[in-house]
Scaffold this motif. Structure first.
Motif: not given
Length: 133
Positions: A70, A72, A75, A87
């Protein structure tokens, strides 16, 4: 690609490459196998995999681990280069008959999964009492 590793009480791990259980590509996590007199401990490196995205299963004499990172990315950032494109992690182990699949335990700490597989009672070392006659 999925790999199957036979785990035996001799501390040796033999990797085999059977037909994939899934068509999804996955990373094969590095795993250390350590044996002591009471069982085997596996240490699997799963960086970025939270507990919620980790699946550890025992079916018969097969131990399967699957996890999804996970990561992140903000943006406003666009990666210009990515070393790791996948992943998902996946690895399968075939357990020796001397191990007890009903007593498997696991802990996840800082991206390292520790799986403890004790030896079955019949395979445990035991002390033999010597009588004096």
């Amino acid at each position: 690609m999925n790999t199957t590793t036979a785990v035996t009480p001799t501390g040796q791990a033999a990797v085999r490459h059977p037909a994939s259980e899934r068509n999804e590509p996955a990373l094969v996590p590095p795993v250390d196998v350590i044996e002591d007199s009471t069982g085997i401990t596996l240490y699997a490196d799963l960086p970025g995999v939270p507990k919620e995205r980790l699946n550890l299963r025992v079916e018969g004499d097969t131990l399967s681990l699957e996890g999804e990172m996970q990561l992140t990315v903000p943006q406003e950032m666009t990666p210009s280069h990515a070393e790791v494109q996948l992943s998902r992690f996946r690895r399968t182990f075939t357990l020796s008959k001397e191990l007890d699949p009903d007593k498997v335990s696991a802990e996840l700490t800082h991206g390292v999964l520790r799986v403890r597989i004790p030896k079955a009672e019949h395979a445990q070392p035991r002390r033999v009492e010597v009588r004096v006659i």
